[in-house]
Design a protein around this motif. Structure first.
Motif, PDB file in Angstrom:
ATOM      1  N   THR A   1      30.411  -6.751  31.342  1.00  0.00           N
ATOM      2  CA  THR A   1      31.620  -6.128  31.875  1.00  0.00           C
ATOM      3  C   THR A   1      32.756  -6.142  30.870  1.00  0.00           C
ATOM      4  O   THR A   1      33.854  -5.683  31.180  1.00  0.00           O
ATOM      5  N   SER A   2      32.504  -6.669  29.694  1.00  0.00           N
ATOM      6  CA  SER A   2      33.526  -6.603  28.653  1.00  0.00           C
ATOM      7  C   SER A   2      33.449  -5.234  27.982  1.00  0.00           C
ATOM      8  O   SER A   2      32.511  -4.469  28.200  1.00  0.00           O
ATOM      9  N   ASP A   3      34.457  -4.947  27.189  1.00  0.00           N
ATOM     10  CA  ASP A   3      34.400  -3.716  26.404  1.00  0.00           C
ATOM     11  C   ASP A   3      34.091  -4.040  24.944  1.00  0.00           C
ATOM     12  O   ASP A   3      34.477  -3.304  24.037  1.00  0.00           O
ATOM     13  N   LEU A   4      33.405  -5.140  24.744  1.00  0.00           N
ATOM     14  CA  LEU A   4      32.990  -5.526  23.395  1.00  0.00           C
ATOM     15  C   LEU A   4      31.659  -4.861  23.060  1.00  0.00           C
ATOM     16  O   LEU A   4      30.809  -4.693  23.922  1.00  0.00           O
ATOM     17  N   GLY A   5      31.504  -4.524  21.799  1.00  0.00           N
ATOM     18  CA  GLY A   5      30.233  -3.941  21.383  1.00  0.00           C
ATOM     19  C   GLY A   5      30.037  -2.535  21.907  1.00  0.00           C
ATOM     20  O   GLY A   5      28.990  -2.217  22.451  1.00  0.00           O
ATOM     21  N   LEU A   6      31.061  -1.693  21.733  1.00  0.00           N
ATOM     22  CA  LEU A   6      30.934  -0.314  22.196  1.00  0.00           C
ATOM     23  C   LEU A   6      29.983   0.485  21.317  1.00  0.00           C
ATOM     24  O   LEU A   6      29.536   1.568  21.694  1.00  0.00           O
TER      25      LEU A   6
ATOM     26  N   THR B   1      25.894   5.174  35.553  1.00  0.00           N
ATOM     27  CA  THR B   1      26.350   4.754  34.231  1.00  0.00           C
ATOM     28  C   THR B   1      27.764   4.210  34.331  1.00  0.00           C
ATOM     29  O   THR B   1      28.563   4.664  35.150  1.00  0.00           O
ATOM     30  N   ILE B   2      28.037   3.231  33.506  1.00  0.00           N
ATOM     31  CA  ILE B   2      29.386   2.690  33.372  1.00  0.00           C
ATOM     32  C   ILE B   2      29.845   2.953  31.946  1.00  0.00           C
ATOM     33  O   ILE B   2      29.158   2.587  30.990  1.00  0.00           O
ATOM     34  N   GLU B   3      30.977   3.626  31.824  1.00  0.00           N
ATOM     35  CA  GLU B   3      31.570   3.827  30.495  1.00  0.00           C
ATOM     36  C   GLU B   3      32.393   2.579  30.213  1.00  0.00           C
ATOM     37  O   GLU B   3      33.391   2.331  30.889  1.00  0.00           O
ATOM     38  N   ARG B   4      31.982   1.768  29.259  1.00  0.00           N
ATOM     39  CA  ARG B   4      32.511   0.420  29.124  1.00  0.00           C
ATOM     40  C   ARG B   4      33.931   0.376  28.591  1.00  0.00           C
ATOM     41  O   ARG B   4      34.615  -0.629  28.750  1.00  0.00           O
ATOM     42  N   ARG B   5      34.372   1.418  27.934  1.00  0.00           N
ATOM     43  CA  ARG B   5      35.746   1.443  27.439  1.00  0.00           C
ATOM     44  C   ARG B   5      36.725   1.520  28.602  1.00  0.00           C
ATOM     45  O   ARG B   5      37.735   0.850  28.642  1.00  0.00           O
ATOM     46  N   SER B   6      36.422   2.381  29.562  1.00  0.00           N
ATOM     47  CA  SER B   6      37.341   2.615  30.678  1.00  0.00           C
ATOM     48  C   SER B   6      36.812   2.067  31.997  1.00  0.00           C
ATOM     49  O   SER B   6      37.529   2.072  32.982  1.00  0.00           O
ATOM     50  N   ASP B   7      35.558   1.625  32.006  1.00  0.00           N
ATOM     51  CA  ASP B   7      34.891   1.165  33.229  1.00  0.00           C
ATOM     52  C   ASP B   7      34.739   2.258  34.262  1.00  0.00           C
ATOM     53  O   ASP B   7      34.620   1.989  35.463  1.00  0.00           O
ATOM     54  N   LYS B   8      34.761   3.512  33.806  1.00  0.00           N
ATOM     55  CA  LYS B   8      34.498   4.603  34.744  1.00  0.00           C
ATOM     56  C   LYS B   8      33.015   4.584  35.127  1.00  0.00           C
ATOM     57  O   LYS B   8      32.153   4.390  34.284  1.00  0.00           O
TER      58      LYS B   8
ATOM     59  N   ARG C   1      28.322   1.957  24.257  1.00  0.00           N
ATOM     60  CA  ARG C   1      29.479   2.381  25.034  1.00  0.00           C
ATOM     61  C   ARG C   1      29.123   2.586  26.501  1.00  0.00           C
ATOM     62  O   ARG C   1      29.969   2.418  27.377  1.00  0.00           O
ATOM     63  N   TYR C   2      27.890   2.977  26.774  1.00  0.00           N
ATOM     64  CA  TYR C   2      27.493   3.247  28.151  1.00  0.00           C
ATOM     65  C   TYR C   2      26.454   2.240  28.627  1.00  0.00           C
ATOM     66  O   TYR C   2      25.484   1.972  27.938  1.00  0.00           O
ATOM     67  N   THR C   3      26.702   1.699  29.785  1.00  0.00           N
ATOM     68  CA  THR C   3      25.683   0.889  30.450  1.00  0.00           C
ATOM     69  C   THR C   3      25.075   1.753  31.546  1.00  0.00           C
ATOM     70  O   THR C   3      25.760   2.133  32.489  1.00  0.00           O
ATOM     71  N   SER C   4      23.831   2.102  31.393  1.00  0.00           N
ATOM     72  CA  SER C   4      23.183   2.889  32.444  1.00  0.00           C
ATOM     73  C   SER C   4      22.280   1.973  33.262  1.00  0.00           C
ATOM     74  O   SER C   4      21.849   0.917  32.787  1.00  0.00           O
ATOM     75  N   PHE C   5      22.051   2.370  34.475  1.00  0.00           N
ATOM     76  CA  PHE C   5      21.184   1.559  35.323  1.00  0.00           C
ATOM     77  C   PHE C   5      20.388   2.460  36.255  1.00  0.00           C
ATOM     78  O   PHE C   5      20.792   3.581  36.561  1.00  0.00           O
ATOM     79  N   ALA C   6      19.268   1.961  36.691  1.00  0.00           N
ATOM     80  CA  ALA C   6      18.398   2.709  37.596  1.00  0.00           C
ATOM     81  C   ALA C   6      17.711   1.721  38.523  1.00  0.00           C
ATOM     82  O   ALA C   6      17.232   0.673  38.078  1.00  0.00           O
ATOM     83  N   GLY C   7      17.682   2.060  39.804  1.00  0.00           N
ATOM     84  CA  GLY C   7      17.065   1.147  40.750  1.00  0.00           C
ATOM     85  C   GLY C   7      16.974   1.763  42.133  1.00  0.00           C
ATOM     86  O   GLY C   7      16.707   2.950  42.268  1.00  0.00           O
ATOM     87  N   THR C   8      17.198   0.950  43.121  1.00  0.00           N
ATOM     88  CA  THR C   8      17.074   1.401  44.503  1.00  0.00           C
ATOM     89  C   THR C   8      18.296   1.003  45.319  1.00  0.00           C
ATOM     90  O   THR C   8      19.041   0.097  44.933  1.00  0.00           O
TER      91      THR C   8
ATOM     92  N   GLY D   1      28.150  12.171  29.226  1.00  0.00           N
ATOM     93  CA  GLY D   1      28.732  11.625  28.014  1.00  0.00           C
ATOM     94  C   GLY D   1      27.674  11.382  26.977  1.00  0.00           C
ATOM     95  O   GLY D   1      26.483  11.477  27.231  1.00  0.00           O
ATOM     96  N   ARG D   2      28.137  11.047  25.822  1.00  0.00           N
ATOM     97  CA  ARG D   2      27.251  10.814  24.695  1.00  0.00           C
ATOM     98  C   ARG D   2      26.244   9.724  25.017  1.00  0.00           C
ATOM     99  O   ARG D   2      26.589   8.672  25.503  1.00  0.00           O
ATOM    100  N   GLY D   3      25.032  10.004  24.724  1.00  0.00           N
ATOM    101  CA  GLY D   3      24.009   8.994  24.859  1.00  0.00           C
ATOM    102  C   GLY D   3      23.397   8.884  26.243  1.00  0.00           C
ATOM    103  O   GLY D   3      22.446   8.152  26.422  1.00  0.00           O
ATOM    104  N   ILE D   4      23.945   9.614  27.179  1.00  0.00           N
ATOM    105  CA  ILE D   4      23.395   9.450  28.517  1.00  0.00           C
ATOM    106  C   ILE D   4      23.019  10.768  29.149  1.00  0.00           C
ATOM    107  O   ILE D   4      22.584  10.806  30.280  1.00  0.00           O
ATOM    108  N   ALA D   5      23.211  11.851  28.433  1.00  0.00           N
ATOM    109  CA  ALA D   5      22.924  13.134  29.038  1.00  0.00           C
ATOM    110  C   ALA D   5      21.494  13.190  29.532  1.00  0.00           C
ATOM    111  O   ALA D   5      21.205  13.743  30.585  1.00  0.00           O
TER     112      ALA D   5
END
Lengths: 170, 267
Positions: free
Chosen positions: B88-93, A151-158, A122-129, A13-17
């Motif tokens: 975990t909110s969908d605020l600030g997309l 990555t978590i797509e915050r709109r849909s939580d996918k 829109r995306y929360t990415s994470f990296a760890g172990t 997705g956008r921003g995380i490729a």
């Protein structure tokens, strides 16, 4: 026997490729152990150890959410295809996870992970172990440790996760 | 009339401020004040339903004994209860860039970066007395700072001081019973020449979906939607949801307050 999986790297997705979310399981050494200097009184059933290099990708959807907790489930493909269930505790700086993968053909592996959040918007990415701590069936002796990316797509939580650069011993 | 545009990012906070914020989580005390100021804190959820998205309204009010000039607030820590997560909110997309907010005002921020609305009041020296200036406040999602999520406060003052004030608040971890802390350094707003700085005495803002519309492209069309906001946990923390505030003033005094939102009914 060792199988070498091929690393996968997909933009999701956008921003995380460029992030190339990936998840890895790494070997944690031989599993069967006997306390030094103490021979067992009875024979221990044999266990043919295996080490598998795992590179899996999972695309998960939100099952339910509660405050800081996201519970996700979905198919995972790659070296150990199956269905993954992941529980994420999302903090402001880090994500902690517990997971279970029910592997096609029987058995499951489970463990925990911890990763630092590295993006916003829109995306929360994470990296760890992560660590594989136990399993069932043919993976009853599963152990492993490695890297965790997602990555978590915050709109849909996918949730998208991948394994990379590791081996699972079982 | 004075004109000023100020921006102070909480990223200017020294590294030592982060541990201080974390430690503050164990220091919540009943409302108290050092010599000069008292602070009251309010917090509500709307709707109040466990397991559902909600809008938090949080605010503080600073009071000064009669006859004393208020001292400007220079540092604020707003401690949020455990179980609430902006992440975990969908605020600030989308993310609002401070420089664009500063140069273009509200138009400089994408609609999907808006996270809340509120108001602020400040005591402005005017002749021999103080005049209360009120200003609307907007809350935006800002860029990460040193890995920390950041919220941007934007206040538009008009009279008697025409000033757009922007400051950032970092979202930092906190110790139980708190789940996080918003840590902000507030800019000093000058008033008349050689006069005291403007003193913030009240700030209220929502963090949530109430009154907010985001937009997304679906099959080539732009569709508006309401984000769900902050997700309440399905079970209530023991004793309810406790918020706290710790404030530092320009005169080096401190004040703290806390408040608790009782446990809402289940969804």
């Amino acid at each position: 026997m060792t199988q070498q999986g091929r690393p996968t790297r997909r933009g999701i997705g956008r921003g995380i490729a460029s992030t190339g979310a990936a998840l890895a399981l790494a070997a944690a050494g031989a599993h069967v152990a006997v306390a030094a200097g103490h021979a067992p009184a009875t024979p221990i059933p044999g266990h043919a150890a295996r080490a598998v290099s795992v590179n899996d990708t999972g695309y998960l959807r939100l099952l339910h959410a509660s405050g800081e907790i996201l519970s996700e489930v979905g198919p995972i493909s790659g070296t150990l295809p199956g269905t993954a269930s992941v529980r994420l505790d999302v903090g402001s700086e880090s994500v902690t996870a517990t997971f279970e993968i029910r592997v096609h053909g029987g058995g499951s592996i489970a463990g925990t992970g911890r990763a630092k959040i590295g993006s916003d918007g829109r995306y929360t990415s994470f990296a760890g172990t992560l660590s594989v701590t136990h399993g069932t069936g043919r993976f009853a002796h599963a152990r492993g440790a490695g890297k965790l990316y997602g990555t978590i797509e915050r709109r849909s939580d996918k949730l998208t996760v991948q394994t990379r650069e590791g081996t699972l011993n079982y | 009339m004075l004109i000023a545009t100020l921006f102070l990012c909480a990223c200017a906070a020294t590294p030592a401020s982060a541990p201080a914020a974390s430690q503050a989580g164990t220091a919540a005390q009943p409302a108290q004040a050092s010599q000069a100021h008292t602070v009251s804190l309010t917090a509500t959820f709307s709707p109040e339903r466990l397991g559902a998205g909600t809008t938090i309204r949080i605010g503080f009010q600073v009071s000064t004994p009669a006859g004393r000039a208020p001292s400007p607030v220079t540092d604020v820590e707003l401690l949020l209860p455990t179980g609430l997560s902006i992440a975990t909110s969908d605020l600030g997309l989308e993310t609002c860039v401070p420089a664009k907010l500063e140069s273009e005002g509200l138009a400089g921020c994408p609609p999907d970066s808006l996270m809340g609305r509120g108001s602020a009041a400040a005591e402005v020296p005017f002749g021999a007395a103080f005049v209360t200036e009120r200003a609307p406040v907007r809350l935006f999602s800002g860029p990460l700072q040193n890995g920390h999520p950041q919220l941007l406060f934007f206040a538009e003052g008009e009279y008697p001081v025409l000033a757009n004030i922007i400051f950032g608040a970092l979202v930092l971890p906190a110790q139980s019973p708190f789940g996080g802390v918003l840590n902000a350094e507030l800019p000093l707003v000058p008033s008349v020449t050689d006069g005291p700085d403007v003193a913030l005495v009240q700030l209220t803002t929502t963090i949530g979906a109430k009154g907010i519309t985001y937009y997304e492209r679906v099959k080539g069309k732009t569709i508006g939607f309401h984000p769900r906001g902050i997700l309440l946990p399905k079970s209530c923390p023991r004793g309810g949801f406790t918020f706290a505030a710790h404030m530092t003033f320009q005169d080096a005094t401190h004040a703290s307050a806390h408040t608790t939102v009782p446990c809402p009914r289940s969804g």
